[in-house]
Structure formats: C-alpha cells, structure tokens
Design a protein around this motif. Structure first.
Motif, short mmCIF file in Angstrom:
data_model
loop_
_atom_site.label_atom_id
_atom_site.label_comp_id
_atom_site.label_asym_id
_atom_site.label_seq_id
_atom_site.Cartn_x
_atom_site.Cartn_y
_atom_site.Cartn_z
N VAL A 50 0.72 -1.07 0.12
CA VAL A 50 0.45 -0.05 -0.36
C VAL A 50 0.47 1.35 -0.19
O VAL A 50 0.85 2.58 -0.82
N ASN A 51 1.86 1.06 0.57
CA ASN A 51 2.55 2.16 1.10
C ASN A 51 4.07 2.06 -0.71
O ASN A 51 4.60 3.48 -1.11
N VAL A 52 4.54 0.90 -1.27
CA VAL A 52 4.50 0.98 -2.51
C VAL A 52 3.84 1.32 -3.25
O VAL A 52 4.04 3.10 -4.51
N PHE A 53 2.77 1.67 -3.17
CA PHE A 53 1.85 1.93 -4.68
C PHE A 53 1.64 3.06 -4.41
O PHE A 53 0.92 4.16 -5.23
N GLY A 54 1.56 3.69 -3.40
CA GLY A 54 1.06 5.13 -2.93
C GLY A 54 1.83 6.45 -4.15
O GLY A 54 0.80 7.06 -4.77
N PRO A 55 2.99 6.25 -4.63
CA PRO A 55 3.54 7.66 -5.55
C PRO A 55 2.75 6.91 -6.88
O PRO A 55 2.05 7.92 -8.17
N LEU A 56 1.76 5.84 -7.32
CA LEU A 56 1.16 5.32 -8.12
C LEU A 56 -0.53 6.05 -8.14
O LEU A 56 -0.89 6.68 -9.24
N VAL A 57 -0.68 6.13 -7.06
CA VAL A 57 -1.96 6.18 -6.22
C VAL A 57 -1.96 7.41 -6.55
O VAL A 57 -2.92 8.54 -7.10
N PHE A 58 -1.22 8.93 -6.32
CA PHE A 58 -0.95 9.79 -6.11
C PHE A 58 -1.02 10.71 -8.20
O PHE A 58 -1.65 11.40 -8.66
N ASP A 59 -0.26 9.25 -8.33
CA ASP A 59 0.08 9.95 -9.97
C ASP A 59 -1.04 9.88 -10.79
O ASP A 59 -2.10 10.60 -11.69
N ILE A 60 -2.42 8.83 -10.61
CA ILE A 60 -3.34 8.66 -11.02
C ILE A 60 -4.45 10.04 -10.78
O ILE A 60 -5.81 10.83 -10.53
N GLY A 171 10.08 -12.74 1.00
CA GLY A 171 8.20 -11.87 0.41
C GLY A 171 8.44 -10.32 -0.15
O GLY A 171 7.94 -10.53 -1.02
N LEU A 172 9.15 -10.05 0.76
CA LEU A 172 8.67 -8.23 0.63
C LEU A 172 9.59 -8.58 -0.55
O LEU A 172 9.67 -7.26 -1.45
N VAL A 173 10.63 -8.95 -0.70
CA VAL A 173 11.96 -8.69 -1.75
C VAL A 173 11.25 -8.94 -3.34
O VAL A 173 11.66 -8.42 -4.06
N LEU A 174 10.82 -10.28 -3.17
CA LEU A 174 10.90 -10.34 -4.40
C LEU A 174 9.49 -10.11 -4.50
O LEU A 174 9.05 -10.37 -6.04
N ILE A 175 8.66 -9.62 -4.31
CA ILE A 175 6.83 -9.42 -4.55
C ILE A 175 7.26 -8.24 -4.80
O ILE A 175 6.70 -7.64 -5.89
N TYR A 296 14.49 0.58 -0.79
CA TYR A 296 13.81 0.35 0.06
C TYR A 296 13.39 -1.68 0.14
O TYR A 296 13.78 -2.07 1.17
N VAL A 297 13.42 -1.72 -1.03
CA VAL A 297 13.99 -3.75 -1.04
C VAL A 297 15.17 -3.94 -0.86
O VAL A 297 15.46 -5.08 0.02
N MET A 298 16.10 -3.16 -0.82
CA MET A 298 17.34 -3.88 -0.81
C MET A 298 17.31 -3.02 0.89
O MET A 298 17.98 -4.40 1.62
N VAL A 299 16.76 -2.95 1.66
CA VAL A 299 16.18 -2.74 3.27
C VAL A 299 16.53 -4.06 3.70
O VAL A 299 16.73 -4.17 4.39
#
Length: 442
Positions: A50-60, A171-175, A296-299
C-alpha cells in the motif's frame, strides 16, 4: 519400572512432531506449518504494497508533489487509528472462532481494499478505501505471531519466529521487486501511466485473494484448545491489560510500540525521502520511483540475513537480554541515516544495510518476548494487546514523524526512532538488573 518410559513418551507427545530444528505442539501437522510459512511469505509484502503503491495512486489522482507527503502521513495515521480500534478484537475473536477464519479474512479485506484503491476519485475516497486495507492489516498483523506461537513448542519458539521473519523478508524482496516492473510492462503494452498503475494494483488484489483461499483451506481448523471454554469478549480482552502487571509483558508491550514504530518509519518515510531527494536532483518520476523502491527492497534484503543472525542467540540468552542487544543494533541503524549527505554515495548503501539489520532484530526480539511472556490461556488476546500497542507506535511515528519530516528534515523521523530504541534498551537492562537483584535476595 515402566513409569519413567511412559512419562518420557508423554513428554514426547506433548511436544508434537519436529520439522528441522522446529518442534511443534500436539495436533499440529506439517501441512499447517507449511501453510503458516506460506502466509508469512505473503503477509508483510501484502501490507507493505500500500505504501509502495503510493506514488502510483498519487499519479492517478494527480496530487501535487508538495502535498503527497502530508497525504501519505494522513493515510498512515488513519490506517493505524482503525488498527488500534479493532486489532484487540481481532485477537480475541480468533480465540473464539479460530485463527484460520480471522487470518484468511484479513487477506480478503486487503483484496477488497486494493481493488477499490485505484478507483478513488479524490483523497477523501482514498482515505475511505484505505479503511478496508487497514482492517486487513489488523487481522494479518495479529494472526501471524498468534498462529506461530500456537503451533510451536516453547523450546524452539525463537527459531520459528525467526523463520517466519526470514520468509517475511523474502516475500517483501521478491514480491515488491516483481511489482516494480509491472507498471513498465503495462506501459509497453500501450496503456497510459494511470491505467498501468491501476492494473498493477489490481494484480495485488488478485494475489491476496488467492492467498486467502489457501490459508482458509489449509490452516488448522477450530479454536485453540486453551480457550475452548468461551467467556465474554470483554473478559478475554481484559487478559491483555491484566497481564501488563507482569513486568516482562509490560516491557514487551513497550517493545511493540518501538518495534512497530521502527517498521512504520521505514515504510512511510524512507521511500518518500529518497523519492523527493531524487526529484530535486532532476530525475524523472519513473527514475525516482525506481531508485526509492530499489533502496527499500535493499533494506528488506538485508533483513533476511539479520533474521538468520539473530537465530544464533535468541533461544540461548534471556529474552529480555536479546531485546536489549537488538535495540542497540536498531538504534545504530536509524541514527546513522541522519549522517548521510548524498543518497548516491556508498554511505547510503551501508545505511540501508544497517537499517535492514536493525529493523529485523527489533521486530523478532519483541515478538519472541511477548510469545514467551504471554499466558497459555488467552494468548491471542495478549498478543492482540501487543499488536494494539504496536499500532499506537505506528500512529505516533506517522503523526510526529510527519511533522518532523516537513519542518525539521527528512531524516528527523529516523533520529526520533533511534532514540526510542535507546530508551527501550535502557528499560530492558533495568528490568534485568532488578530481576537479578530480586533473585539474589531470595
């Protein structure tokens, strides 16, 4: 002469079957354990999206860049208010109807939320649709540790928690790594950026609904044996607060505030900080999104070996001492970010790695402590209480951290959390000191 042998047999039966280094409780099958692992793999990633998608939603929604930070903080705060209100009920409800129903229901709610999220017409609708995601997060957050603690014998509790945390990280990294590529894929298919973002989020909706079906059909059925005598909901919930008179439970609740705050500051402000920094350096939105999500994925990638490292000592030392060690490492990770001047320097890579280690150490040690301190009867309510206080930690970081982010500096929220880890370290050492002093007097 046969009594010792029979007693030994009973002890073996009480411990249940083994899977590698993990000893299960009676009546827990390997199928149940594998399904728990499956849920752990998708659990954190499903909530973090939901936070990863933030920029996508804000763009929409075409939200101006100078308003996205405030909106992101508002969405996180609103979500945690909902979580605070219902998470204790979710734990208590699972004591009555079983972990399987509540766990799978959480993913259903996430699926509904992700389907509606890109359909929002303005920020108000976005907040309303976020409620479904918040309800799903509440169920998911309390059910993973509760189910794990139900399934495992105390002697290997830390090992199972560490294993589920490794799966969380994988899961976090791969998904998330996979979802980063979806908008570009849809754009290459001829869709515009808004539709590409919408389809990407809908893919997440389909994913979590599939996960829900698998959890519902394969987790252990029925309510936990220790709470089959049903009391009222309020009497079950009261266990969580009564048990806070135990100093270790109280410390675990405090650890819930800090460790969940740790997770919140990373998910809410880490990518946002890097994204904004990249934009100021004249990078395109796509490049900025790729950079921020990549770090973020690196973390999370460095959190995976962290879960392996903590496994070497968490079951060998006192749980409170394990918490103290973890808080020291976490404090180093969060405070270090304040010294980074250039996000393209080697400092940034080292900071991301240290942050990942600190984040996972704090989370595992806190969950392990509440698992050992919680009573057998009503464990779901007590761990629900732990998650309740964790949600308060996230709410505090979202509100106070948002103010610090805008008015002090983008790394100020991380500094705040770093000092919170130091405070918890001191509390853990004080508890060990007074317990040792009491034991010596006795």
């Amino acid at each position: 002469m046969n009594q010792p042998a029979e007693s030994s047999k009973n002890n073996v039966a009480e411990m249940g079957i083994k899977f590698g280094p993990i000893t299960l409780m009676p009546d827990i099958e390997k199928r149940h354990l594998f399904t728990l692992f499956f849920g752990a793999f998708f659990g954190i990633a499903s909530m973090a999206l939901v936070n990863v998608f933030g920029p996508l939603v804000f763009d929409i929604l075409e939200i101006p860049q100078n308003e996205t930070g405030a909106l992101a903080g508002k969405l996180t705060a609103m979500q945690e208010i909902v979580v605070v209100c219902v998470i204790g009920l979710a734990g208590a409800f699972s004591d009555k109807v079983g972990r399987r129903i509540v766990y799978s229901m959480g993913f259903v709610l996430l699926g509904i939320g992700y389907f509606l999220y890109p359909l929002a017409g303005d920020s108000t609708e976005l907040i309303i649709f976020r409620i479904f995601i918040a309800l799903g997060c509440a169920c998911n957050t309390v059910m993973l540790p509760t189910t794990a603690n139900d399934y495992v014998h105390e002697s290997t509790r830390g090992k199972l928690i560490a294993t589920t945390s490794i799966l969380n990280g994988l899961g976090l990294v791969l998904i998330i790594g996979s979802f980063r590529r979806l908008p570009e894929y849809f754009v290459n298919q001829g869709f515009d950026s808004a539709i590409s973002g919408q389809y990407t989020i809908w893919c997440a909706s389909a994913m979590v609904l599939i996960v829900s079906t698998i959890l519902y059909t394969n987790l252990k059925k029925g309510a936990p044996a220790q709470v089959t005598k049903k009391g009222s909901y309020f009497s079950t919930l009261a266990i969580a607060f009564k048990e806070a008179r135990n100093p270790r439970v109280a410390l675990a609740y405090t650890a819930g505030v800090v460790s969940r705050g740790d997770l919140s500051v990373v998910s809410t402000f880490f990518s946002l900080w890097l994204f904004n920094e990249a934009i100021t350096m004249d990078m395109s939105r796509a490049e900025a999104f790729k950079l921020s999500t990549g770090f973020y994925v690196m973390v999370q990638a460095f959190a995976i070996p962290g879960a392996v490292l903590i496994n070497f000592f968490i079951d060998k030392v006192d749980r409170v001492m394990a918490l103290a060690i973890s808080m020291f490492i976490a404090a180093c990770g969060y405070l270090y970010l304040g010294f980074i001047d250039d996000i393209f320097s080697k400092q940034m890579y080292f900071g991301a790695a240290l942050l990942g280690l600190g984040e996972i150490f704090a989370n595992i040690s806190a969950i392990s402590l509440i698992g050992s301190a919680a009573p057998a009867k009503g464990r779901g309510a007590v761990i629900g209480g732990f998650s309740f206080f964790g949600a308060i930690g996230i709410l505090l970081v979202a509100s106070i951290g948002g103010y610090l982010f805008d008015n002090v500096g983008p790394t100020a929220p991380f500094t705040m959390v770093g000092f919170a880890n130091i405070a918890l370290l001191i509390l853990a050492l004080l508890l060990l000191f007074f317990e040792d002093k009491k034991n010596n007097l006795n």
